[in-house]
Design an enzyme around this catalytic site. Structure first.
Site, short mmCIF file in Angstrom:
data_model
loop_
_atom_site.label_atom_id
_atom_site.label_comp_id
_atom_site.label_asym_id
_atom_site.label_seq_id
_atom_site.Cartn_x
_atom_site.Cartn_y
_atom_site.Cartn_z
CG HIS A 30 -5.24 -3.11 -6.85
ND1 HIS A 30 -5.71 -4.21 -6.16
CD2 HIS A 30 -4.34 -3.60 -7.75
CE1 HIS A 30 -5.12 -5.30 -6.61
NE2 HIS A 30 -4.29 -4.96 -7.59
CG HIS A 40 -1.82 -2.76 -11.74
ND1 HIS A 40 -0.64 -3.01 -11.09
CD2 HIS A 40 -2.69 -3.72 -11.32
CE1 HIS A 40 -0.78 -4.08 -10.32
NE2 HIS A 40 -2.01 -4.53 -10.44
P1 5GP Z 1 -2.47 -7.48 -8.32
O1 5GP Z 1 -1.54 -8.62 -8.63
O2 5GP Z 1 -3.38 -7.82 -7.17
O3 5GP Z 1 -3.20 -6.93 -9.50
O4 5GP Z 1 -1.51 -6.29 -7.86
C1 5GP Z 1 -1.10 -6.09 -6.56
C2 5GP Z 1 0.07 -5.14 -6.60
O5 5GP Z 1 0.29 -4.65 -5.29
C3 5GP Z 1 1.38 -5.80 -7.03
O6 5GP Z 1 1.84 -5.19 -8.23
C4 5GP Z 1 2.33 -5.56 -5.86
O7 5GP Z 1 3.62 -5.21 -6.25
C5 5GP Z 1 1.65 -4.43 -5.11
N1 5GP Z 1 1.89 -4.44 -3.68
C6 5GP Z 1 1.75 -5.49 -2.83
N2 5GP Z 1 2.04 -5.12 -1.56
C7 5GP Z 1 2.37 -3.81 -1.61
C8 5GP Z 1 2.77 -2.85 -0.61
O8 5GP Z 1 2.89 -3.15 0.58
N3 5GP Z 1 3.02 -1.58 -1.04
C9 5GP Z 1 2.90 -1.22 -2.33
N4 5GP Z 1 3.17 0.05 -2.64
N5 5GP Z 1 2.53 -2.09 -3.30
C10 5GP Z 1 2.27 -3.35 -2.95
#
Ligand code: 5GP
Ligand code: ZN
Length: 138
Positions: free
Chosen positions: A99, A101
């Site tokens: 993903h 951001h």
């Molecule tokens: P990472 O830390 O892996 O770069 O980002 C993961 C992101 O996924 C986090 O910012 C977190 O808030 C988001 N996230 C985790 N679970 C969910 C969910 O169930 N729904 C949505 N919309 N975002 C999520």
């Protein structure tokens, strides 16, 4: 993939606030908004991170990330955008499905800050040798 939260979102088993969807890519609001409009762009197919994603899919995700950043600037009135993707837990990844951001920024230093500090202990590093090592591996 079983037990992957973003696969479940891509398959519609878990609701999300979608902002874009096509055959390969989905974008939806991050559940924890760093700033208003903070969006995640994902591949619908499961890849663990940016580095392991098939190139044409990675390009499609990045294309959508660019378009969302443009929309955040033109419609939400953002003055800047951070576009970032974390690879592995050492880099802050918490969901192991590729993903990106896309975080609109309205006011300098409000929301979050990436601080890139030079590590003084690394002053002896040989930059030509490091550059060569990486160059050879590409
Ligand atoms: P990472 O830390 O892996 O770069 O980002 C993961 C992101 O996924 C986090 O910012 C977190 O808030 C988001 N996230 C985790 N679970 C969910 C969910 O169930 N729904 C949505 N919309 N975002 C999520
Ligand atoms: Zn997944």
């Amino acid at each position: 993939m079983k037990d992957c939260i973003f696969c479940k979102i891509a398959e519609g088993q878990i609701p999300s606030h979608k902002v874009y969807e096509d055959d390969d890519v989905l974008a939806f609001l991050d559940i924890s908004q760093v700033t208003p409009g903070h969006t995640l762009v994902i591949s619908k197919k499961h890849y663990s991170n940016f580095l392991t994603t098939e190139k044409d899919i990675m390009h499609k995700v990045m294309d959508v990330a660019q378009r969302i950043g443009q929309a955040q600037m033109s419609i939400l009135g953002a003055k800047g955008v951070n576009i970032l993707t974390n690879v592995n837990k050492e880099a802050g990844q918490s969901v192991f499905h590729f993903h990106v951001h896309v975080i609109p920024r309205y006011i300098a230093n409000e929301g979050f800050r990436i601080e890139m500090k030079q590590n003084e202990k690394l002053s002896e590093l040989s930059l030509p040798a490091l550059a060569d090592e990486i160059k050879k591996a590409i």
